[in-house]
Design a protein around this motif. Structure first.
Motif, PDB file in Angstrom:
ATOM      1  N   ARG A  64      -7.691  -4.297   9.564  1.00  0.00           N
ATOM      2  CA  ARG A  64      -5.921  -3.807   9.030  1.00  0.00           C
ATOM      3  C   ARG A  64      -5.831  -4.836   7.495  1.00  0.00           C
ATOM      4  NH1 ARG A  64      -1.681  -3.294  13.243  1.00  0.00           N
ATOM      5  NH2 ARG A  64      -1.434  -1.285  11.271  1.00  0.00           N
ATOM      6  N   LEU A  65      -5.331  -4.045   6.179  1.00  0.00           N
ATOM      7  CA  LEU A  65      -5.482  -4.593   5.320  1.00  0.00           C
ATOM      8  C   LEU A  65      -4.140  -5.884   5.051  1.00  0.00           C
ATOM      9  CD1 LEU A  65      -5.163  -4.076   1.907  1.00  0.00           C
ATOM     10  CD2 LEU A  65      -3.346  -2.957   2.171  1.00  0.00           C
ATOM     11  N   GLN A 116      -9.068  -7.696  10.924  1.00  0.00           N
ATOM     12  CA  GLN A 116      -9.233  -6.686  12.000  1.00  0.00           C
ATOM     13  C   GLN A 116      -8.989  -5.466  11.603  1.00  0.00           C
ATOM     14  OE1 GLN A 116      -6.763  -8.296  15.700  1.00  0.00           O
ATOM     15  NE2 GLN A 116      -8.190 -10.086  15.309  1.00  0.00           N
ATOM     16  N   SER A 151       0.579  -1.239  -0.327  1.00  0.00           N
ATOM     17  CA  SER A 151      -0.219  -0.159   0.284  1.00  0.00           C
ATOM     18  C   SER A 151       0.297   1.539  -0.262  1.00  0.00           C
ATOM     19  CB  SER A 151      -0.831   0.116   1.317  1.00  0.00           C
ATOM     20  OG  SER A 151      -0.254   0.336   2.314  1.00  0.00           O
ATOM     21  N   THR A 178      -9.321  -7.836   4.465  1.00  0.00           N
ATOM     22  CA  THR A 178      -8.696  -7.019   5.674  1.00  0.00           C
ATOM     23  C   THR A 178      -8.931  -8.265   6.692  1.00  0.00           C
ATOM     24  OG1 THR A 178     -10.604  -6.227   6.079  1.00  0.00           O
ATOM     25  CG2 THR A 178      -9.289  -4.318   5.014  1.00  0.00           C
ATOM     26  N   GLU A 182      -2.299   3.431  10.027  1.00  0.00           N
ATOM     27  CA  GLU A 182      -2.357   2.372  11.394  1.00  0.00           C
ATOM     28  C   GLU A 182      -2.855   1.361  10.073  1.00  0.00           C
ATOM     29  OE1 GLU A 182      -5.256   2.945  14.116  1.00  0.00           O
ATOM     30  OE2 GLU A 182      -4.226   4.815  14.846  1.00  0.00           O
ATOM     31  N   GLY A 183      -2.658   1.292   8.874  1.00  0.00           N
ATOM     32  CA  GLY A 183      -2.830  -0.416   7.277  1.00  0.00           C
ATOM     33  C   GLY A 183      -4.043  -0.102   8.022  1.00  0.00           C
ATOM     34  N   HIS A 184      -5.507   0.686   7.727  1.00  0.00           N
ATOM     35  CA  HIS A 184      -6.566   0.606   7.166  1.00  0.00           C
ATOM     36  C   HIS A 184      -6.612   1.438   6.165  1.00  0.00           C
ATOM     37  CE1 HIS A 184      -6.734   0.784  12.187  1.00  0.00           C
ATOM     38  NE2 HIS A 184      -7.543  -0.132  12.297  1.00  0.00           N
ATOM     39  N   CYS A 201      -3.226   3.362   2.139  1.00  0.00           N
ATOM     40  CA  CYS A 201      -3.840   3.391   3.882  1.00  0.00           C
ATOM     41  C   CYS A 201      -3.181   4.400   4.715  1.00  0.00           C
ATOM     42  CB  CYS A 201      -3.011   1.608   4.742  1.00  0.00           C
ATOM     43  SG  CYS A 201      -2.970   0.569   3.597  1.00  0.00           S
ATOM     44  N   ASP A 202      -4.308   3.875   5.739  1.00  0.00           N
ATOM     45  CA  ASP A 202      -4.561   5.294   6.349  1.00  0.00           C
ATOM     46  C   ASP A 202      -2.719   5.390   7.297  1.00  0.00           C
ATOM     47  OD1 ASP A 202      -4.733   3.863   8.567  1.00  0.00           O
ATOM     48  OD2 ASP A 202      -6.646   4.706   9.533  1.00  0.00           O
TER      49      ASP A 202
END
Length: 150
Positions: free
Chosen positions: A110-111, A108, A14, A106, A42-44, A39-40
């Motif tokens: 997260r990617l 939880q 990402s 994803t 935090e990996g979202h 992603c942000d």
């Protein structure tokens, strides 16, 4: 049950919303891919940027790829994702419904990967792949209004 995790490409790299479109293009070229998740911190996942976004929505409209950020051009207003442990049939249903060629995966929130048309073709029966491609590539053209002449 086949899960999304079983067919996904776990190597989805990402970029950040603050990365430039030039950085996105360089990453795509280096990795030989046509899309990158955004992603942000935090990996979202918050979006996805494609090579088409870079050309059609950035360069063609006069924006400079070295200063325009991925966040500005991300395709993510209604980002669709699948959980890694979802049934692959559910993921295909989402992809078909929204005509998505790529679906971020994803765990939880997260990617952890991405499912692409190639992943589907490599891992699912030919009949399933054919139906998927036919549905996703189907053009939804407006029905022309009937003319008053006649």
């Amino acid at each position: 049950m086949t899960t999304v995790r079983q067919i996904m490409n776990p190597g989805a790299v990402s970029i950040s919303v603050r990365d430039t479109m030039q950085t996105a293009a360089q990453q795509m070229r280096q990795r030989d891919v046509g899309a990158l998740p955004i992603c942000d911190g935090e990996g979202h996942p918050v979006g996805i940027v494609t090579d088409r976004d870079i050309v059609v929505n950035c360069v063609a409209l006069g924006h400079h790829p070295a200063t325009a950020t991925a966040g500005e051009f991300a395709q993510g207003d209604e980002l669709r994702t699948a959980a890694a442990d979802d049934d692959v049939a559910d993921a295909l249903s989402v992809m078909e419904r929204y005509q998505l060629r790529r679906l971020l995966v994803t765990d939880q929130g997260r990617l952890v990967g991405m499912v692409t048309e190639a992943d589907i073709a490599r891992n699912l029966p030919a009949e399933t792949t054919g139906e998927f491609v036919g549905t996703v590539c189907e053009q939804k053209l407006p029905i022309p209004a009937e003319s008053g002449a006649g």
